[in-house]
Structure formats: C-alpha cells, structure tokens
Write an enzyme that holds these catalytic residues in place. Sequence first.
Site, short mmCIF file in Angstrom:
data_model
loop_
_atom_site.label_atom_id
_atom_site.label_comp_id
_atom_site.label_asym_id
_atom_site.label_seq_id
_atom_site.Cartn_x
_atom_site.Cartn_y
_atom_site.Cartn_z
N GLU A 19 -0.50 -11.36 -2.72
CA GLU A 19 -1.68 -11.96 -2.69
C GLU A 19 -2.23 -11.97 -4.06
O GLU A 19 -3.88 -11.69 -3.89
CB GLU A 19 -2.27 -11.10 -1.41
CG GLU A 19 -2.38 -9.51 -2.03
CD GLU A 19 -0.96 -8.88 -1.45
OE1 GLU A 19 0.19 -9.49 -2.10
OE2 GLU A 19 -0.92 -7.31 -2.16
N GLY A 35 1.10 -0.71 -0.22
CA GLY A 35 0.39 -0.33 -0.27
C GLY A 35 0.83 1.14 0.06
O GLY A 35 1.75 1.50 -0.67
N GLU A 36 0.60 1.70 0.90
CA GLU A 36 1.10 3.20 0.69
C GLU A 36 2.19 3.33 2.59
O GLU A 36 1.67 3.73 3.24
CB GLU A 36 0.52 4.85 0.07
CG GLU A 36 1.09 5.83 0.58
CD GLU A 36 2.39 5.93 -0.43
OE1 GLU A 36 3.40 6.12 0.82
OE2 GLU A 36 2.28 5.76 -1.53
N SER A 37 3.93 3.78 1.89
CA SER A 37 5.22 3.32 3.53
C SER A 37 4.01 4.26 4.46
O SER A 37 4.08 4.29 5.76
CB SER A 37 5.12 2.79 3.34
OG SER A 37 6.46 3.32 2.59
N CYS A 67 5.77 -5.34 -0.26
CA CYS A 67 6.15 -4.25 -0.30
C CYS A 67 6.02 -3.41 0.31
O CYS A 67 7.59 -2.86 1.24
CB CYS A 67 4.94 -4.25 -1.22
SG CYS A 67 5.62 -2.76 -2.73
N ILE A 80 3.99 -3.63 -8.13
CA ILE A 80 3.30 -2.89 -8.77
C ILE A 80 4.37 -1.41 -7.65
O ILE A 80 4.04 -1.54 -6.07
CB ILE A 80 2.02 -2.86 -7.31
CG1 ILE A 80 1.49 -3.78 -8.04
CG2 ILE A 80 1.57 -1.26 -7.50
CD1 ILE A 80 0.45 -4.24 -7.62
N ARG A 81 4.83 -0.61 -8.14
CA ARG A 81 5.55 0.11 -7.42
C ARG A 81 6.64 0.05 -6.54
O ARG A 81 6.72 0.17 -5.03
CB ARG A 81 4.77 1.75 -6.91
CG ARG A 81 4.10 2.40 -8.30
CD ARG A 81 3.35 3.49 -7.26
NE ARG A 81 2.01 3.13 -6.66
CZ ARG A 81 0.93 2.65 -7.14
NH1 ARG A 81 0.81 2.72 -8.57
NH2 ARG A 81 0.43 1.75 -6.65
N HIS A 114 4.16 -8.61 -4.56
CA HIS A 114 3.01 -8.76 -3.64
C HIS A 114 2.42 -10.24 -4.53
O HIS A 114 1.53 -10.59 -5.16
CB HIS A 114 1.32 -8.08 -4.10
CG HIS A 114 1.52 -6.75 -4.19
ND1 HIS A 114 1.20 -5.73 -2.96
CD2 HIS A 114 2.62 -5.71 -4.53
CE1 HIS A 114 1.45 -4.60 -2.86
NE2 HIS A 114 2.11 -4.79 -3.92
N1 GLN Z 1 5.38 2.81 -2.95
C1 GLN Z 1 4.85 2.16 -2.40
C2 GLN Z 1 5.25 3.37 -0.73
O1 GLN Z 1 6.63 3.49 -0.84
C3 GLN Z 1 4.74 0.99 -1.37
C4 GLN Z 1 4.04 -0.16 -3.65
C5 GLN Z 1 3.09 -0.95 -3.13
O2 GLN Z 1 3.21 -1.46 -1.64
N2 GLN Z 1 2.78 -1.37 -3.95
O3 GLN Z 1 5.00 2.51 -0.33
#
Ligand code: GLN
Length: 192
Positions: free
Chosen positions: A171, A46-48, A78, A134-135, A169
């Site tokens: 999942e 997600g978004e850390s 991630c 993903i990113r 990921h």
């Molecule tokens: N780019 C996100 C971050 O820096 C991590 C991306 C992800 O968890 N898919 O938090």
Amino acid sequence: MKIGILGMQGDIEEHLATMEKIKVEAVRVKSVKTLETVNGLIMPGGESTTMLRLLKLTGLFDLLKEKIKNGFPVYGTCAGLILLADEVEHPTQDSLKILDLSVSRNGYGRQVDSFHAEISVPVIGDKSFDAVFIRAPIITKVGKVEILASYNGMPVFVRQKNVIASTFHPELSNDTRIHEFFVEMVKNAFGS
Ligand code: GLN
C-alpha cells in the site's frame, strides 16, 4: 463484492486509498458485524501486539480463524502476516496459526528501521515490484506455503490456499498489482 480492511490500527487509510484507486469497494472492519459483510479481508501493517489484543477483545479473533479455515480470502501484510503465522518469535506471541511458517518480529534488527527493494514477483508479471519494508519480520521457517517472492534468499511473499501474506507494505508503493491480484482471488472465491 466488497473488501474489508482490518481497522484496529496501522496502515488502514493507505489500503483504503489503494482500493479506491483500483475502483474496488472497501470498508474498515472493526467488529464481528462488519466482518460478516465483506468477501475478503486485508490485515494491514502496524503493531501486531496491539492488533492481537483488539482482535481478542472484539471477538474477531475466533470468527476470523473459523472463516479463514472455511475458505475466506485474506491478505496479511507485515503485522498482518505476523498475526497469521503458526509461530511468532522475538518476542513470542499468540497468533491465528493459519500459515505454516515461523516468523521473527523486527527480523532485520532495530538499526534497520525501513528500506525498499526491487523484487521479482512472477505471479503479478515480469516487471519488478518496489517493496517497502518497515520494521519488517523475517520468515525463518516455511512448511506447506508456496513462495511467491523472495528477497536476499528469504521468502517475503507467500500463499497457502485462500491466504496470501507479505512481509512488505504494497500500500506504500504506487504499484497496485498486488492489491489487484488479491481482488482477483476474492472474486474467484466469491464466484464459486
Ligand atoms: N514490527 C511490527 C510488529 O512486530 C510490524 C511492523 C509493521 O507492520 N510494519 O508488529
């Protein structure tokens, strides 16, 4: 035995669905109280930065750090790996400082939003694993961690004692083997 899915933000439902598929009880963890009821925790992607803020607000940050140091099993995927790292760059941010590695956020560059790749993960068997990135962060430096899988010569799945972490990921793949591997780790820790 019950697995917690850190439920601040991110890929929570997907992890819960995978646990249901492998018939393991799982709950969303958003508070100190719920964290005390589970035997292991998955920290989703997600978004850390958002997760870090919420972990600190709820008091989960300190409790989680203490529990992990005492052997509580955790799997970070991630953003979860970013939160567990010793050092976070690009940009720099605070972390739980559990895993002896450095990580660069969005390491594949902004133009590469997501991709998937067949990787070899010997601890789950001979058949390759379709890993979704993903990113994704890139692990730029490793210390005392064991490398469980690499992609393009760089580690993407690691283990350090009671903690495993992947930059991809699982999942989002149909393959449940990595979740099953983590469940076994939790069972072993629980049984001892
Ligand atoms: N780019 C996100 C971050 O820096 C991590 C991306 C992800 O968890 N898919 O938090």
